[in-house]
Design a protein around this motif. Structure first.
Motif, short mmCIF file in Angstrom:
data_model
loop_
_atom_site.label_atom_id
_atom_site.label_comp_id
_atom_site.label_asym_id
_atom_site.label_seq_id
_atom_site.Cartn_x
_atom_site.Cartn_y
_atom_site.Cartn_z
N UNK A 98 -10.69 25.39 -49.66
CA UNK A 98 -9.35 24.95 -49.29
C UNK A 98 -8.31 26.06 -49.40
N UNK A 99 -8.35 26.81 -50.50
CA UNK A 99 -7.27 27.77 -50.77
C UNK A 99 -7.61 29.21 -50.39
N UNK A 100 -8.91 29.50 -50.20
CA UNK A 100 -9.35 30.85 -49.83
C UNK A 100 -8.67 31.92 -50.69
N UNK A 101 -8.86 31.84 -52.00
CA UNK A 101 -8.18 32.77 -52.89
C UNK A 101 -8.72 34.20 -52.79
N UNK A 102 -7.84 35.14 -53.04
CA UNK A 102 -8.26 36.54 -53.15
C UNK A 102 -8.59 36.87 -54.61
N UNK A 103 -8.04 36.06 -55.53
CA UNK A 103 -8.26 36.25 -56.96
C UNK A 103 -8.47 34.89 -57.61
N UNK A 104 -9.40 34.83 -58.55
CA UNK A 104 -9.67 33.58 -59.27
C UNK A 104 -9.62 33.86 -60.76
N UNK A 105 -8.83 33.06 -61.47
CA UNK A 105 -8.74 33.15 -62.93
C UNK A 105 -9.46 31.93 -63.51
N UNK A 106 -10.51 32.17 -64.27
CA UNK A 106 -11.31 31.08 -64.84
C UNK A 106 -11.00 30.93 -66.32
N UNK A 107 -10.50 29.76 -66.70
CA UNK A 107 -10.18 29.47 -68.10
C UNK A 107 -10.80 28.13 -68.45
N UNK A 108 -12.05 28.14 -68.82
CA UNK A 108 -12.77 26.92 -69.17
C UNK A 108 -13.72 27.19 -70.33
N UNK A 109 -14.09 26.11 -71.02
CA UNK A 109 -15.05 26.25 -72.11
C UNK A 109 -14.59 25.57 -73.39
N UNK A 110 -13.28 25.43 -73.57
CA UNK A 110 -12.77 24.83 -74.81
C UNK A 110 -13.27 23.40 -74.99
N UNK A 111 -13.25 22.63 -73.91
CA UNK A 111 -13.70 21.23 -74.01
C UNK A 111 -15.21 21.12 -74.16
N UNK A 137 -15.67 36.93 -51.78
CA UNK A 137 -14.90 38.17 -51.74
C UNK A 137 -13.75 38.19 -52.72
N UNK A 138 -13.58 37.13 -53.51
CA UNK A 138 -12.47 37.07 -54.47
C UNK A 138 -12.78 37.90 -55.71
N UNK A 139 -11.73 38.48 -56.29
CA UNK A 139 -11.84 39.15 -57.58
C UNK A 139 -11.64 38.10 -58.67
N UNK A 140 -12.39 38.24 -59.74
CA UNK A 140 -12.38 37.20 -60.78
C UNK A 140 -11.93 37.78 -62.12
N UNK A 141 -11.11 37.02 -62.82
CA UNK A 141 -10.73 37.32 -64.20
C UNK A 141 -11.19 36.17 -65.07
N UNK A 142 -11.97 36.47 -66.10
CA UNK A 142 -12.47 35.46 -67.02
C UNK A 142 -11.58 35.42 -68.25
N UNK A 143 -11.13 34.23 -68.60
CA UNK A 143 -10.26 34.06 -69.77
C UNK A 143 -11.03 33.30 -70.84
N UNK A 144 -11.20 33.94 -71.99
CA UNK A 144 -11.98 33.34 -73.06
C UNK A 144 -11.14 32.55 -74.04
#
Length: 219
Positions: A98-111, A137-144
């Protein structure tokens, strides 16, 4: 002499054509890079403004900072309170389409930790999400995130290390702890809502400051 001059003219023509071609290519690259980036944030309540007024969370604060620094980017917050890595994994394909992001920030795991889900399952879900985003093709940032000591020393250590493992496996940058300076503050109570789980509005700028350096690099 005439043949030599013709050869020189031909070489000058080829050089000029190549120069024009590279100039055109450079212009095309510049034009392409001028398109606004689309930053998709996929997280849980820590990113979904749980218990906060709209605009107070670290994600909308990030959007404001992007505007202030005149960075050509828009932000889409695809976070849902209570979401797990499994839920995020199932939702991600539709969000990417839907959004065709160029960058994705993933912040999951706490639950996942709150529900006592196996760490290896969380790791598998996060790796799958990173790779799905990278495939577009998106760049990804993982948030711990880290869990408090009452979870037990071994679990606490393995859970924190899991994010580093995901980042290394997928070759993406990592924010080790979203709540650094908040949950581990000398007196964290004033930085949390009444439930003592979710950071309040006062803590959100610090959370953004934890994410921003790594995000700015990939922008």
């Amino acid at each position: 002499m005439k043949a030599l001059r013709m050869g020189q003219d031909r070489r000058h023509f080829i050089a000029a054509a190549l120069a024009a071609g590279f100039a055109g290519f450079s212009h095309a690259q510049t034009k392409a890079s001028g398109k606004p980036s689309v930053i998709l944030v996929v997280g849980d309540s820590l990113s979904a403004e749980y218990g906060l007024k709209r605009g107070e969370g670290w994600v909308p604060l990030m959007e404001k900072r992007i505007e202030q620094q005149k960075i050509a980017a828009t932000v889409v917050n695809g976070s849902i309170s209570g979401d797990t890595s499994s839920g995020g994994r199932s939702r991600l394909p539709a969000l990417l389409a839907k959004h065709k992001p160029t960058h994705v920030v993933l912040e999951l795991g706490a639950n996942d930790a709150l529900r006592g889900l196996p760490i290896n399952a969380t790791e598998d879900n996060l790796v799958a999400m990173v790779r799905a985003a990278q495939a577009t093709g998106a760049k990804v940032l993982l948030v711990g995130i880290q869990v408090p000591p009452n979870y037990g020393t071994d679990y606490t250590r393995r859970f924190a290390a899991m994010f580093k493992t995901v980042a290394e496996k997928t070759q993406v940058p990592l924010v080790p702890f979203l709540l650094e300076g908040v949950a581990d503050a000398a007196d964290p109570a004033p930085l949390f809502q009444a439930d003592r789980i979710h950071p309040n509005a006062t803590a959100q700028p610090r959370m953004l400051d934890n994410v921003w350096p790594q995000l700015r690099k990939i922008l």
